[in-house]
Design a protein around this motif. Sequence first.
Motif, short mmCIF file in Angstrom:
data_model
loop_
_atom_site.label_atom_id
_atom_site.label_comp_id
_atom_site.label_asym_id
_atom_site.label_seq_id
_atom_site.Cartn_x
_atom_site.Cartn_y
_atom_site.Cartn_z
N HIS A 50 0.76 -1.20 0.08
CA HIS A 50 -0.03 0.00 0.05
C HIS A 50 0.89 1.26 0.13
O HIS A 50 0.37 2.26 0.36
CB HIS A 50 -0.95 -0.04 1.33
CG HIS A 50 -1.87 -0.97 1.26
ND1 HIS A 50 -2.92 -0.85 0.45
CD2 HIS A 50 -2.19 -1.99 2.13
CE1 HIS A 50 -3.89 -1.98 0.63
NE2 HIS A 50 -3.34 -2.66 1.44
N GLN A 53 -0.62 4.61 -1.33
CA GLN A 53 -1.78 4.99 -1.13
C GLN A 53 -2.09 5.56 0.29
O GLN A 53 -1.39 5.60 1.26
CB GLN A 53 -2.67 3.71 -1.27
CG GLN A 53 -2.51 2.82 -2.45
CD GLN A 53 -3.29 1.52 -2.28
OE1 GLN A 53 -3.54 1.20 -1.40
NE2 GLN A 53 -3.40 0.99 -3.51
N THR A 54 -3.06 6.65 0.24
CA THR A 54 -3.37 7.37 1.36
C THR A 54 -4.84 7.17 1.73
O THR A 54 -5.81 7.05 0.65
CB THR A 54 -3.05 8.95 1.33
OG1 THR A 54 -3.59 9.57 0.06
CG2 THR A 54 -1.41 9.11 1.33
N ARG A 55 -5.31 7.55 2.83
CA ARG A 55 -6.49 7.81 3.24
C ARG A 55 -7.29 9.15 2.79
O ARG A 55 -6.58 9.87 2.76
CB ARG A 55 -6.91 7.34 4.31
CG ARG A 55 -6.54 5.70 4.99
CD ARG A 55 -6.98 5.24 6.38
NE ARG A 55 -8.40 4.76 6.13
CZ ARG A 55 -9.44 4.79 6.92
NH1 ARG A 55 -9.19 5.41 8.11
NH2 ARG A 55 -10.46 4.13 6.70
N TYR A 61 -2.21 4.61 3.59
CA TYR A 61 -3.28 3.71 4.05
C TYR A 61 -3.22 2.61 4.75
O TYR A 61 -3.89 2.22 5.58
CB TYR A 61 -3.67 3.42 2.50
CG TYR A 61 -5.00 2.31 2.29
CD1 TYR A 61 -6.12 3.12 2.28
CD2 TYR A 61 -4.80 1.01 2.66
CE1 TYR A 61 -7.30 2.38 2.15
CE2 TYR A 61 -6.07 0.30 2.71
CZ TYR A 61 -7.33 0.92 2.25
OH TYR A 61 -8.33 0.26 2.26
N HIS A 64 -4.46 2.16 8.26
CA HIS A 64 -6.35 1.27 8.50
C HIS A 64 -6.27 0.04 8.65
O HIS A 64 -6.72 -0.47 9.56
CB HIS A 64 -6.96 1.81 7.17
CG HIS A 64 -8.45 0.87 6.91
ND1 HIS A 64 -9.14 1.09 7.97
CD2 HIS A 64 -8.67 0.08 6.13
CE1 HIS A 64 -10.28 0.05 7.54
NE2 HIS A 64 -9.81 -0.44 6.26
N ASP A 93 -6.96 -3.59 -3.77
CA ASP A 93 -6.51 -2.29 -4.02
C ASP A 93 -4.91 -2.37 -4.46
O ASP A 93 -4.50 -1.15 -4.73
CB ASP A 93 -6.55 -1.50 -2.53
CG ASP A 93 -8.07 -1.31 -2.24
OD1 ASP A 93 -8.87 -1.43 -3.02
OD2 ASP A 93 -8.32 -1.12 -1.32
#
Length: 722
Positions: A50, A53-55, A61, A64, A93
């Motif tokens: 991940h 990737q970010t939230r 990410y 999470h 993802d």
Amino acid sequence: MSDISFTSKTINHPKVQAAFKELKELSNLYLNNTEKQQLRKAVHYGAYAHESQTRKSGEPYISHPITVAAILASLKVDVDTLCAGVLHDTIEDTSVNYTDLKSEFGVVVADLVEGVTKLDKLKFRNLKEAQAETFVKMLFAMAEDIRVIIIKLADRLHNMRTIEFMSPSGQRRIAKETLDVYAPIAERIGLKTVQQEMETYAFKAMHPNQYAELEKRIQEVSGNRKKTIDKIQKKISKAFLQSGLVPEISAREKSIYSLYRKIKQKKSTFDEIDDLFGVRIVVKELNDCYTALGIVHNLYPPNEDGFKDYIAVPKLNGYQSLHTIVKGPYGLTLEVQIRTEEMDKMSEGGVAAHWLYKRQGSESDQRLNRARSWLNSLLNLQKDSVSSLEFYENLKSELGSDEIYVFTPKGDIVQLPMNSTVLDFAFAIHTSVGAHAKGASVNDKPVPLSHVISTGQTVKVISSDDLTVSSEWLSRVVTSKARTAIRKELKQIKDEDALVLGHRMLDRALDTFGYSFEKLDQRSIKRTLKTYQMNSMDDLLKSLAFGENIPSIVARNLLPLLKQKGIDKSYIPKEALVISGNEGSIVNYPNCCQPVPGDEIVGYLSPAKGVVLHQKDCPNVEELRKTAPERMVVTSWDVQTNGTFKTTLELDVINKTGVLAKLAGIIAENEVNIETIDQNEKDGDCTELTFVVEALNNQQVARLLNNLTSYPEVLTARRKTS
């Protein structure tokens, strides 16, 4: 990705480190060194996958899934479930696939991640369908491996904790789905802490003003009440010491959503809630629970309606405890819960914990059997439902309701949702018992099938040899099992009725062309079935009764090709369709004119309702003749009809005491059953009474009207017509 070093910059981010620290602290309490290494490997693998990737909150990410794993660790799940929690979004993802996970972490972890991914990949036309299908998919996933659902619940819980980063519409959508789908499942598998936290966040997102108001009221009363409860705790502890018991005693507070739901269900006010605060007593042995109950009742008088023994009769999710509501000092009413240490663990970890650990022992096995029995019953219901949406809508209200416990005449316990009726009980015993129910008694007193039953009552169902199912029953049941079974029986009855009536209609149409059903050849039948895209002759016959196809047109198509030539398409049937009253649900008697035997009638083939009978002079008939003359059916009554037929009587009477009772008596003397009575005050001393009655024919109705008119207080009496 099997040869990567799993090095990731995001692993050092403060938010990720904080999440990882929480996961380690919780998992270190019960994992061995090998398992700790496996979990650490999963965290680094997930962080690498991940990486970019970010939230929506802006944090990496990976924070999470690590937090999801921390939630799972608080439930003390096995290491495979922890690893799957960390990796649950990788297949969906990232570039990681099932084979990669299987190679690095084994088939169990890979299967769990794939199971969660399948739940997330569902696509639907609308929100209701999405919720329904998600719920059904979760049930099937639970049947295969409950750990998939536990991971999904942990995932949803963390999403609820960070719901403020979503748009307002997104918050409401996710919150509603959480209350309708996820929280009830968490409750049913015993994850009470997960359920309550989900509900709190969802309630706040959906009803922020009501949440704030209730929170304020709780804070206003909590100070004084908590001081009182502290005193009660000390007094109970002292009494237990004197008796030789040393239990663990703690205060508890009702969750804000449970409070909101109780106020709504009971239609009460905040001040009327008697279990906002309470005391929980945890003892060592089962027998100590009842000893503790006696001690508490010696200290504080119990509310006679406030005792529930969930030890003798556990909830469907396996929850066990004694609940008693007592009157404390200063008029304070509070709930006391008494349970063993094992029961207390069960209330927190639930059936899920037993399922995960596969503990041995009869108590654990009983709980697992109850959970599996509940799950299997849902899966069977789903098979009998027309669609996932129907199944979900039927079950939704049942999932969130409280339960009652009633007895069969043999003393067996039946568990049902609150507000269940005798019919719900009958279908809970067996579908055939419900379908053949004609009467019942509760505690040896006769009651109607619609009677609402209560905890502790003994219910007996009286059966008939004949099917007694009625469409009205759907409004008299609350359980999904009863509703689904009734619909299934009604469809079967309707199909059988349609098959018989369709056969009669086709015979009549063929006879007009000088032909008969027996003369039909297979070639003509196959050709016609293909034309109408039907699988069988039975389907074609039913389509006639349901008004989907016109008998005259179908009959003409069924004739041999040579015989079809030169036939007058505007034919008039030789014979009327004879109505005997035995046609069942496939023949409809509309409220506009309510025809009864003896009235001149005409039929109309409705695509929605089948054959609809009208009185010949009904104003609606003229409109139907104009719009669809080909659907009009010449009909007549059989010489001998069966059953009773609904009609409405309108009476203008002088408003005097006892008039209604006297008129009802006259109707009963004429052997006519009253279905409903309506009363409407008119000018002066005059009242209009409307009786919906069930009569054999129009001659009986005429005699009844004559008898009613002879009563001095009756000004006019007439049969309602369109």
